[in-house]
Structure formats: C-alpha cells, structure tokens
Design an enzyme around this catalytic site. Structure first.
Site, PDB file in Angstrom:
ATOM      1  CD  GLU A   1      31.921  40.487  50.110  1.00 27.69           C
ATOM      2  OE1 GLU A   1      31.344  41.440  50.671  1.00 27.69           O
ATOM      3  OE2 GLU A   1      31.762  40.241  48.887  1.00 27.69           O
ATOM      4  CD  GLU A   2      30.953  39.635  45.598  1.00 24.19           C
ATOM      5  OE1 GLU A   2      29.791  39.894  45.975  1.00 24.19           O
ATOM      6  OE2 GLU A   2      31.768  40.499  45.235  1.00 24.19           O
TER       7      GLU A   2
ATOM      8  CG  HIS B   1      35.735  39.912  48.498  1.00 22.79           C
ATOM      9  ND1 HIS B   1      35.324  39.455  47.270  1.00 22.79           N
ATOM     10  CD2 HIS B   1      35.162  41.131  48.643  1.00 22.79           C
ATOM     11  CE1 HIS B   1      34.531  40.353  46.706  1.00 22.79           C
ATOM     12  NE2 HIS B   1      34.428  41.385  47.513  1.00 22.79           N
TER      13      HIS B   1
ATOM     14  CG  ASP C   1      34.265  35.676  46.798  1.00 25.52           C
ATOM     15  OD1 ASP C   1      34.854  36.534  47.486  1.00 25.52           O
ATOM     16  OD2 ASP C   1      33.036  35.488  46.846  1.00 25.52           O
TER      17      ASP C   1
ATOM     18  CG  ASP D   1      33.094  43.396  44.340  1.00 27.51           C
ATOM     19  OD1 ASP D   1      33.746  43.194  45.366  1.00 27.51           O
ATOM     20  OD2 ASP D   1      31.861  43.242  44.282  1.00 27.51           O
TER      21      ASP D   1
ATOM     22  CG  HIS E   1      28.158  41.933  41.909  1.00 26.76           C
ATOM     23  ND1 HIS E   1      27.292  41.521  42.899  1.00 26.76           N
ATOM     24  CD2 HIS E   1      29.351  42.112  42.519  1.00 26.76           C
ATOM     25  CE1 HIS E   1      27.929  41.495  44.049  1.00 26.76           C
ATOM     26  NE2 HIS E   1      29.195  41.855  43.843  1.00 26.76           N
TER      27      HIS E   1
HETATM   28 ZN    ZN Z   1      33.171  43.105  47.211  1.00 27.16          ZN
END
Ligand code: ZN
Length: 399
Positions: A170-171, A75, A77, A136, A375
């Site tokens: 995705e997030e 992903h 984003d 991520d 995150h």
């Molecule tokens: Zn992820």
C-alpha cells in the site's frame, strides 16, 4: 490474545515495501507476515484463509445471510521511509502527559505532537526511536484479527458475513494492484488505516501528474546574443508564473495544490515534474489549464524553443461514488452513534487504496485505528483507541 499482544507480535516482523522493486509483492519479507496471518486464521478455525499468488491474504467468516456481507481491509507493508520490525516496541501502561524519551537522542513530546494531549491515562505503544512502529497498518490488522477471533469464539452471536483481506505494498501505491473484488466477495468494505478512532474518510484528492518539457536553443555563450534560449531559465520562468499560494506548504483541508516534485535541466533541455491535487476535479482541471496558459505565453516569448506538457491521471476522488450511494457511510456512522461516539469526517489530502477499490465497484471508505505520526520514529498507537475501533467494527457487523 489481546489486541495489543497481536499488535506487538505483528510489528516485530519487518514488512517494509520497496518503491524501486518491480516484483510482486515488492519485498519478500511481507510474505512472512502474510503466512503468519494465514496460520493464525487456520488455528482459529478459519480454514478458507489463504495467501494468493500476489501476496494478498483472503478469508471469510460465515454469518447471517440476511445481512450484507462486510469486507475489512488492512495493509501489511510499512513505509520505506524508515526501517521497521526487529525491535522491541515499548508499552506505556498509562500515559502521564509528559515527554516520552524514546532513546538518548529522540523524545516524543506533546509540544511537538499535540495529538498526545488527549491521550492522558491511555495505554500507548511507542518505538525505540530508531524504527517506525508499523502501526500503519498493523493496528488495522490487529483489530481485524481480534474481530475474527471474537466472532469465532462467540458463535451464539449473530453477525453479518465477514470478508477479510490483507494487502501488500500500500505504501508504494500498489496496494490495490492485485486486489480482487471477486475474491473478496463483499457488499461493502472498509479499510482500517491510521488516524483517530472516530475518523471516517470518504473523500480524497483527484490526482494528476504533469510534466513540462522545454527544449531550448544551445550555442556557445560567446556568440549567443539573440540566439540562445536557455531551457533551464525558461523552466525557472515557468515556475515563477505559477500561483504562489497553490503549493502544499500553503494549503490545507479542501484546498488543492500544484507540487513541483523535481527539476532536471541544462541549456538544451529542462523538465519540470509536478503533481496536481484537488478534491474538486473541475478545480484540478482549472489548475492544469493554468499550465497550458503559461505554456502558450512562453512559447510566444521564445518562438525558437519548444515547450510541451504531458498530463496523466493518477487517481480519482471516491466521493463521486458516495454522493450517489451513501449507505456505507451511514452504516459506520450508525455503529459509532450507537456507542455514543461522534464521528468526524476528514477529507484525505492524498489517495487511498479504498478509493481505487471503490472505483472497482466495491464501496470502500476508510476508518481510523488509533495510530498516529505514521512513517517515522515518533509513531505511536493508542491501545485504548484500538479497543474503541474494535467495538465500532463489532457493532457495524450487527447491521
Ligand atoms: Zn496506511
């Protein structure tokens, strides 16, 4: 270009998604990365690469048609939890095992983050302490782009047909919303998203959202005796009757939980919002039954109130698919073992895009990328592990 060079280029682009946006993709900035990836694919000679109307990138690299085509998904984003992009990530060429000072205020320490303890001697990339790194899932993107580059530059090496897809949002839980199994056209697929390089995930929670709506009886408190039913107090009683240990802070591994996410209330009305999670769907349904049991208890105790429950299924555990067909897991396990890497299998305490994609008919477990503490400002990526994942995927494409 080296994997870490691609990585640094991608993480400098802000691609934060927005849970409050209803546009597709949720933020325009994600399209800048999508466009860059398409340009890079074109310059590698992958002329079929394109950005579709929903902001997903698709591309295909021909291969040996006798082999099953393999999809690779990551992903674009980053989490709305903290800003990303527009900062200078820092490369630590060989980690010495000590505290890493991110800036004057924040330190990344192995005392707080034990995963650092087995990273001594590895090349790491960290943040400036004010941003999330964005590994991520730009670690996943960098590995996939490096795989494409490798096989394009080595046409003499036989490999399975490669299908790639980079998704937005995705997030914010919308990563598979516009994903097309048909456009991807793969036999099996893998998301490359976060965590240890040798970790394979094919189990996730069964997830429900549950809302308790309590209508009380409101009257002047001076003349309320025997009449008033304070909805907020009934709500409080409802929560107190739920199992005390079945909450996120007291559960791990396969243990399920009821998580109270919000309470809104006054005398007249009280609403309790829960998410219900369990790897075993029967147990999740048992948890929901407990709510109905408490509802009937309290409804009897307060006959003039009205207590209602609404339940909605959010997502399902993809394991139910892999219990019937384990071949995608067998393939990636075989690739790791060939490289003398022992895989670990961690049940995800959450959901994944791969789970939704699996239920769309394309089996899609997840594999780690070497990205940790995602995150937030303490996020870091282990470059050595990104290379290990690159090797695993390279091997995977041999079957
Ligand atoms: Zn992820």
């Amino acid at each position: 270009m080296k994997i870490e060079e691609k990585f640094i280029r991608y993480v400098k682009i802000d691609t934060k998604s927005d849970e409050n946006s209803s546009s597709t993709p949720s933020t325009k900035c994600q399209l800048s990365l999508g466009k860059l990836l398409v340009e890079e694919l074109h310059s590698l000679g992958v002329n079929n690469a394109y950005l579709d109307e929903f902001g997903l990138v698709y591309a295909q690299i021909d291969g040996d048609k006798t082999k099953d085509s393999i999809g690779l998904i990551a992903h674009m984003d980053t989490s709305p939890d903290l800003d990303g992009g527009n900062f200078e990530p820092r490369v630590i060429p060989s980690y010495d095992g000590k505290d890493i000072k991110l800036n004057d205020q924040y330190t990344l320490s192995p005392k707080d983050f034990p995963s650092l303890k087995d990273k001594i001697g590895h090349k790491l990339i960290v943040t400036d302490g004010n941003h999330l790194l964005g590994g991520d899932d730009k670690a996943g993107i960098s590995i996939i782009m490096s795989i494409v580059e490798y096989y394009i530059k080595h046409p003499e090496i036989n490999h399975a047909p490669i299908k790639i897809c980079f998704t937005p949002d995705e997030e914010v839980g919308r990563g598979s919303e516009n994903f097309s199994v048909k456009k991807m056209d793969a036999k099996i697929a893998y998301t490359l998203d976060g965590g240890k390089y040798n970790d394979i995930n094919y189990e996730n929670f069964n997830a429900y959202s549950l809302e308790v709506d309590i209508q009380g009886v409101s009257i002047h408190p001076g003349s309320a005796k025997g009449i008033m039913v304070n909805a907020s107090l009934v709500g409080n009683e409802f929560v107190s009757l739920l199992p005390k240990d079945k909450i996120p802070s007291k559960t791990e591994g396969y243990e399920g939980f009821n998580h109270l996410t919000d309470i809104v209330g006054n005398v007249e009305e009280c609403k309790l919002y829960f998410i219900i999670r369990n790897h075993d769907d029967n147990l999740a349904k048992e948890q929901i039954k407990e709510f109905y049991h408490i509802q009937s208890l309290l409804q009897k105790k307060y006959p003039t109130s009205k207590i209602e429950i609404k339940v909605k299924e959010s997502y399902k555990n993809m394991r139910s698919y892999f219990d019937k067909d384990f071949s995608a897991i067998e393939k990636i396990t075989k690739a790791m073992k060939k490289l003398s890497i022992e895989p670990t299998f961690t049940p995800i305490r959450g959901g994944t895009d791969g789970a939704s994609i699996t239920f769309m008919g394309l089996p899609c477990p997840n594999i780690g990328t070497g990205d940790y503490n995602c995150h937030g400002r303490y996020e870091y990526v282990d470059v050595d592990e990104m290379y290990l994942v690159f090797n695993i995927v390279k091997e995977l494409l041999q079957y």
